[in-house]
Design an enzyme around this catalytic site. Structure first.
Site, PDB file in Angstrom:
ATOM      1  N   GLN A 298       0.799  -1.299  -0.147  1.00  0.00           N
ATOM      2  CA  GLN A 298      -0.060   0.141  -0.031  1.00  0.00           C
ATOM      3  C   GLN A 298       0.680   1.320  -0.196  1.00  0.00           C
ATOM      4  OE1 GLN A 298      -2.967  -0.495   3.183  1.00  0.00           O
ATOM      5  NE2 GLN A 298      -3.356  -2.397   2.601  1.00  0.00           N
ATOM      6  N   CYS A 299       1.795   1.069  -0.658  1.00  0.00           N
ATOM      7  CA  CYS A 299       2.936   2.383  -0.643  1.00  0.00           C
ATOM      8  C   CYS A 299       2.874   2.910  -2.092  1.00  0.00           C
ATOM      9  CB  CYS A 299       4.285   1.887  -0.407  1.00  0.00           C
ATOM     10  SG  CYS A 299       5.806   3.043  -0.582  1.00  0.00           S
ATOM     11  N   GLY A 300       3.288   4.394  -2.034  1.00  0.00           N
ATOM     12  CA  GLY A 300       3.025   4.979  -3.433  1.00  0.00           C
ATOM     13  C   GLY A 300       4.088   4.628  -4.375  1.00  0.00           C
ATOM     14  N   LEU A 301       5.049   3.732  -3.839  1.00  0.00           N
ATOM     15  CA  LEU A 301       6.189   3.377  -4.690  1.00  0.00           C
ATOM     16  C   LEU A 301       5.664   1.787  -5.153  1.00  0.00           C
ATOM     17  CD1 LEU A 301       9.216   4.542  -2.425  1.00  0.00           C
ATOM     18  CD2 LEU A 301       8.095   5.480  -4.702  1.00  0.00           C
ATOM     19  N   THR A 302       4.535   1.259  -4.736  1.00  0.00           N
ATOM     20  CA  THR A 302       4.470  -0.264  -5.005  1.00  0.00           C
ATOM     21  C   THR A 302       4.089  -0.426  -6.367  1.00  0.00           C
ATOM     22  OG1 THR A 302       3.263  -0.429  -2.738  1.00  0.00           O
ATOM     23  CG2 THR A 302       2.698  -1.879  -4.461  1.00  0.00           C
TER      24      THR A 302
END
EC number: 1.11.1.12
Length: 169
Positions: free
Chosen positions: A42-46
């Site tokens: 659930q990360c912006g970098l996922t």
């Protein structure tokens, strides 16, 4: 295998847990170039990282590249799911064919021994802690940590270093 009292010499001295809780002796990866990465769903970098990791794996797996992904919930609680949910998401959404290991801590007193070793091998500019999801370590065919990349460094931008370690022109 290194005894408990001796200092680990390479990542091959470690045993980790796979997604089913089974022990995996990292010496099975001898002769492979590895990217070891802490991941989160659930990360912006996922999206960018998983997409790039899958692409680079497909491109170089036959030349000896392996990616070892370790889910971690220490950064913003961005990996809250069960290991089954994580695996399902990664394999379905991103078509990952590389191993997803059991969830670990990468910092603090409960940090996985492998991550303590990785950080001690390549601290430097980054200091001793992992700063965020998708921090990447590049390991050579002898199990030595040769480089560390920030979360915002894309796997694609690591390609030159990967090719060099693989001996691919």
């Amino acid at each position: 295998m290194a005894s408990q009292s001796s200092k680990p010499q390479s990542i091959y001295d470690f045993t980790v847990k796979d997604a089913k809780g089974n022990d995996v002796d990292l010496s099975i990866y001898k002769g492979k170039v590895l990217i070891i990465v802490n991941v989160a769903s659930q990360c912006g970098l996922t999206n960018s990282n998983y997409t790039d990791l899958t692409e680079i794996y497909k491109k170089y797996k036959d030349q000896g590249l392996e990616i070892l992904a370790f889910p971690c919930n220490q950064f913003g609680g961005q990996e809250p799911g069960s290991i089954e949910e994580i695996q399902n998401m990664v394999c379905t959404r991103f078509k990952a064919e590389y191993p997803i290991f059991d969830k670990v801590d990468v910092n603090g007193d409960n940090a996985a021994p492998l991550y303590k070793f990785l950080k001690s091998s390549k601290g430097g500019f980054f200091g001793d802690s992992i700063k965020w999801n998708f921090s990447k370590f590049l390991v050579d065919k002898e199990g030595n940590v040769v480089d560390r990349y920030s979360p915002t460094t894309t796997p694609a931008s690591m390609e030159k270093d990967i090719k060099k370690l693989l001996g691919v022109a």
